[in-house]
Write a protein that holds these residues in place. Sequence first.
Motif, PDB file in Angstrom:
ATOM      1  N   GLY B  18       0.782  -1.205  -0.037  1.00 19.21           N
ATOM      2  CA  GLY B  18      -0.079  -0.014   0.148  1.00 19.21           C
ATOM      3  C   GLY B  18       0.835   1.266   0.034  1.00 19.21           C
ATOM      4  O   GLY B  18       0.399   2.437  -0.001  1.00 19.21           O
ATOM      5  N   LYS B  19       2.232   1.139  -0.040  1.00 20.10           N
ATOM      6  CA  LYS B  19       3.007   2.443  -0.150  1.00 20.10           C
ATOM      7  C   LYS B  19       3.369   2.746  -1.654  1.00 20.10           C
ATOM      8  O   LYS B  19       3.045   1.892  -2.462  1.00 20.10           O
ATOM      9  CB  LYS B  19       4.321   1.848   0.419  1.00 20.10           C
ATOM     10  N   THR B  20       3.703   3.854  -1.849  1.00 22.54           N
ATOM     11  CA  THR B  20       4.062   4.266  -3.206  1.00 22.54           C
ATOM     12  C   THR B  20       5.410   4.181  -3.409  1.00 22.54           C
ATOM     13  O   THR B  20       6.065   3.975  -2.412  1.00 22.54           O
ATOM     14  CB  THR B  20       3.583   5.920  -3.318  1.00 22.54           C
ATOM     15  N   ILE B  21       5.741   4.077  -4.625  1.00 20.95           N
ATOM     16  CA  ILE B  21       7.181   4.107  -4.824  1.00 20.95           C
ATOM     17  C   ILE B  21       8.001   5.317  -4.235  1.00 20.95           C
ATOM     18  O   ILE B  21       9.140   4.757  -3.734  1.00 20.95           O
ATOM     19  CB  ILE B  21       7.462   4.115  -6.503  1.00 20.95           C
ATOM     20  N   LEU B  22       7.241   6.453  -4.140  1.00 23.08           N
ATOM     21  CA  LEU B  22       8.061   7.464  -3.552  1.00 23.08           C
ATOM     22  C   LEU B  22       8.422   7.184  -1.989  1.00 23.08           C
ATOM     23  O   LEU B  22       9.457   7.373  -1.527  1.00 23.08           O
ATOM     24  CB  LEU B  22       7.272   8.665  -3.927  1.00 23.08           C
ATOM     25  N   ALA B  28      14.287   3.932   1.620  1.00 19.74           N
ATOM     26  CA  ALA B  28      15.451   3.068   1.013  1.00 19.74           C
ATOM     27  C   ALA B  28      16.637   4.140   1.008  1.00 19.74           C
ATOM     28  O   ALA B  28      17.776   3.993   0.590  1.00 19.74           O
ATOM     29  CB  ALA B  28      15.243   2.360  -0.441  1.00 19.74           C
ATOM     30  N   GLY B  29      16.193   5.344   1.342  1.00 20.36           N
ATOM     31  CA  GLY B  29      17.104   6.896   1.399  1.00 20.36           C
ATOM     32  C   GLY B  29      17.436   6.858  -0.042  1.00 20.36           C
ATOM     33  O   GLY B  29      18.365   7.603  -0.220  1.00 20.36           O
ATOM     34  N   ILE B  30      16.500   6.663  -1.048  1.00 23.89           N
ATOM     35  CA  ILE B  30      16.622   7.362  -2.417  1.00 23.89           C
ATOM     36  C   ILE B  30      15.635   8.360  -2.556  1.00 23.89           C
ATOM     37  O   ILE B  30      14.785   8.279  -2.358  1.00 23.89           O
ATOM     38  CB  ILE B  30      16.312   6.077  -3.304  1.00 23.89           C
ATOM     39  N   GLU B  31      16.003   9.559  -3.096  1.00 17.34           N
ATOM     40  CA  GLU B  31      15.663  10.688  -3.229  1.00 17.34           C
ATOM     41  C   GLU B  31      15.086  10.954  -4.636  1.00 17.34           C
ATOM     42  O   GLU B  31      15.864  10.706  -5.557  1.00 17.34           O
ATOM     43  CB  GLU B  31      16.514  12.060  -2.916  1.00 17.34           C
ATOM     44  N   ILE B  32      13.796  11.069  -4.879  1.00 16.45           N
ATOM     45  CA  ILE B  32      13.175  11.484  -6.037  1.00 16.45           C
ATOM     46  C   ILE B  32      12.483  12.773  -6.082  1.00 16.45           C
ATOM     47  O   ILE B  32      11.767  13.187  -4.991  1.00 16.45           O
ATOM     48  CB  ILE B  32      12.011  10.602  -6.288  1.00 16.45           C
ATOM     49  N   PRO B  33      12.846  13.560  -6.961  1.00 15.41           N
ATOM     50  CA  PRO B  33      12.537  15.036  -7.071  1.00 15.41           C
ATOM     51  C   PRO B  33      10.829  14.984  -7.185  1.00 15.41           C
ATOM     52  O   PRO B  33      10.381  14.271  -8.061  1.00 15.41           O
ATOM     53  CB  PRO B  33      12.907  15.399  -8.398  1.00 15.41           C
TER      54      PRO B  33
END
Lengths: 524, 549
Positions: B18-22, B28-33
């Motif tokens: 139920g979580k989004t990819i963001l 996971a410590g990965i930043e997405i703008p």
Amino acid sequence: MRLARSHVLVSIDIESVASGAWEVLKRLKEEISRRGLLEEIKVLETGTLGVTGLGVVLAVYPERIYYGKVKPEDCPRIVEEHFLKGRPVQDLIIKEEVVRAVRRDLIGPMREQKRVVLENSGIIDPEKIEEYLARDGYTALEKALSLTPDEVIAEVKKSGLRGRGGAGFPTGIKWEGARKASAMEKFIICNADEGEPGTFKDRLILEGDPHKLIEGLIIAGYAVGARKGYIYIRGEYALSLHRMHKAIEDARKYGLLGEDILGSGFSFNLEIKEGAGAYVCGEETALMESLEGKRGNPRIKPPYPTVVGLFGSPTVINNVETLANIPAIIRKGADWFRTMGTESCPGTKVYTILGDVNFPGLIEVEMGTTLYEIIFGYGGGIKGGKKFKAALVGGAAGVFLPESLLNVRMDFDNLKQYKAVLGSGAILVMSQEASIPKMLHSVLYFFRHESCGQCSPCRSGTRELYRISGHLLERKGKAEDLNTMVKLSEALWYSSLCPLGQSLIMPVKSALENFREEFLPLVQ
Amino acid sequence: MGKVRLKIDGKEIEVEEGKTILEAAKEAGIEIPTLCYHEKLLPYGACRMCVVEAGPGALKPACATYVTDGMEVKTSTPEIQEVRMTVLQLLFGERNHYCMYCESSGNCELQDLGYKFGLDHFEFPPYEDKYPVDVSHPYILLDQNRCVLCRRCARACAELGGHFVLEVKNRGYQSLINIDLNNQFAQSSCVSCGLCVQVCPTGALVDKRASYLGRKEQAEVIKTNCDRCPVGCGIEVYRRANFILKVYGDWDSPINQGVLCKNGRYLPLYEDRPRLNAPKLKEGGIWTQISPEMAFKVISEKKGAATVFLEGSLPLELLQAFKSALGDRVFALNEVNPPIPSTATLKDLEDADTYLVVGVDLNERYGVVGSMIKRRVVPQNARLIAVEAGSLSGITDFSYEYKDIDTALGEARKGEKVVAVYSSLPEGISERLETESGFKYLFLPYEANTMALKELGIEHKVPQEKVKIYVGENISSARSPGDFIVAFTPFETPELKSVADLLIPITWYLEDEGTFITLEGKKVVRQRVVTPAEGVLTVEEISSRLLKI
């Protein structure tokens, strides 16, 4: 009832109505009555006769004579000369080759059209349910109700029918998805928001044979377990709306819609929603938003409508032509359906041919028919004997195909090889005199105008593309502009929220790749 | 909830279903703008800055695509970065995004993205189309030219505020933020909660008062609680030097989760009553400034005959000081006791299916409670039964007058989870209301600290004595011959000066630390954010001087 000596079919469609069809009809009836021919000559209203660009068209049977551009003042002459004296009015008769091109099945020895969806169009009075019933109407429904829903879906799956709205998704699989979804309520929607420029096939089905669509919808509802269906009709289609309303009313009177249909225990109701003129509402999720009473902005997929659709319930949304194929598939069987078309795309396809062809109009032919045959056979070749340059296939969100691809067989899969699509089934033919940059510019104007503005790449990108192509036409362009256009259309394909922005890549890239020599002089 | 295993940029991770990819990437410590994304709003996926590769075909918005088992996500391939760059360039070229003239420069998510992507030029010529600027609103400025059409304002207005004032009009590149059905802001149904300003990522919606008075990095942000009503919302106060720039809702507050109302966000900053900066005594009709010592000496002399009337807007500490100094001659100026005691908390508003609001205009007085109800009523997740509920009556089909209370109660009984919301109730109505066994009751105390008065056992009494000491900010009093009237107050209004004999300045709003007891009985602390003007007596000073009288 006495058998009439002749039947006069008056084409009542948007185009003919605009040319005065109702006035012609009235005058014709008056004249026939005045001459005491009421018992001998029957006047019938019908859907399009498949001829466009010739105003009000009448067909007289059994003589098989077509009159075109008929004005009310021509009626006394037709009645006196033709019906009283038996001498057809030569100057109003449509030349035989025109008629042959569009209605070979009726008058010509040449190859016929394959009519499944349009089998009744132009033959029956669409406002009389009895005429539809007389042509095996609603027998497919009766048969479907004697099967289990799963059997109906199995038959549709076996037929290999694929969605005619453009994407070509297998209809049976879509239905199965919605059937398997567990929910209190499910819906069927018919997408009749036909807004693709140059496309009017759905309109002519709605106008010519509304009951076929209703029958298809009820069967679909039965198969997926929906008790309620909606027909979302483009608001500009006044005649379609009128005829669908009438057809639903009549079907209800006959117990074909409503509670306990034909004593089967299955209940189904239909409602019509009028679109308000946004192209994006033809996109299935935007259509559902609009149906829910909201602004018609597309939703993000997944979830797909078969899982979360209208009002959050599983929903099957099918194009008009798709649903109009259903009655014949159920009535005659999947095997029969598969005898037409190609292996992966069985059945027929309805096309609208327009542009620089001799005989613009509506045809239904087997899947896999070549573009050449459609344009040069049915379309009668290029107007004025000019040379063929390009065909924009599939509407504005379609592809500019050059002469070298004329022999391509038209079906979903085969066109993919050429990065082309069947799309809406519109084939816009351009002769050597047409300018592809100008054509592309008007396609881009359309997209800029119709972008809903929800996602930024489409909202801003369509404007930018239109601006650049305008610059090109004004000779203010730079060499890199052509690359920028491709880059932008690719970014739009990758990142737009819905197919509106994504599909722009097709006209842009195909124009720039297949007709690059026309653009190069603009940037020098 | 089950777990889902997926791969993001080659990293194997396991997240909750139920979580989004963001959200998964963040873990996971990965930043997405992102741009249109806002943590407190539903996923929207319209700006397309967060697009990632997740399966074949077009890219997917990370903020609105949910993780599935075995999913493989790539968040920053060169292709993705190029697409994002193009989208960002399109956004910058779309309208007036010349940062240097913008109030939000330095506090702008679009500008941040520009820096992140190393934007050093406009790839597409900036458009010169001029769009309207709406300056009609008393507190908010809407500049369509700086809008990126992320719709955060409209989404917050609907999803959080429940107001449904903002939407979008027109289509495509001509899209504009729309107020009601094409209204000017000032003439609209806007309740001035200011959420739209708080969520706007650019300079399209700004607080008028704070504009050009300082950038975010020049301000200090102090987290505290609002003292304007007994809800006790968490707020973030932007301070520069000794000046409050603006007040935002605290997203982390468990009470209001970022939502505020006009009273909490704007009204105190627009306070224009003249401040009292020193004790003043009226002798022979003439006001003279006196020292605090003198003032308390006067009080000390009158002590024997004086009765104290406390407003419920004061901090607990000040109430306590008067109570311990003057004991049983301390009363509440306004009503304290609820007509019907509370049995519900704010949490109960979240899953009720029926709200019965009686005799109170939530939009005007308890805006955040209003939001909690409206955001469920308007999308028809719950019903609202309004009995003389002022502006709230307009959003429901079930609107009644007091004389139809029985019909209203009958309608309310159709619900399974009914919460009755009220403040003061006229005679006859509370008796009708309190006998409902299935209802929960949410009493909205009359003033910010009514609950503290109650806890201290201070009762309400109508002032009749000759010597009266009033404490509070909204004091009005009748005066008969021989009266002596003292007011501890922050404001010296002409009306007050016409009746009072002695005025003593006290702190107000964020000038002093103080404890407040919310309608749920929670103690919250209002911090001192600004230093009061010289001459104004703090709670501490008053307390110590009161001990000595």
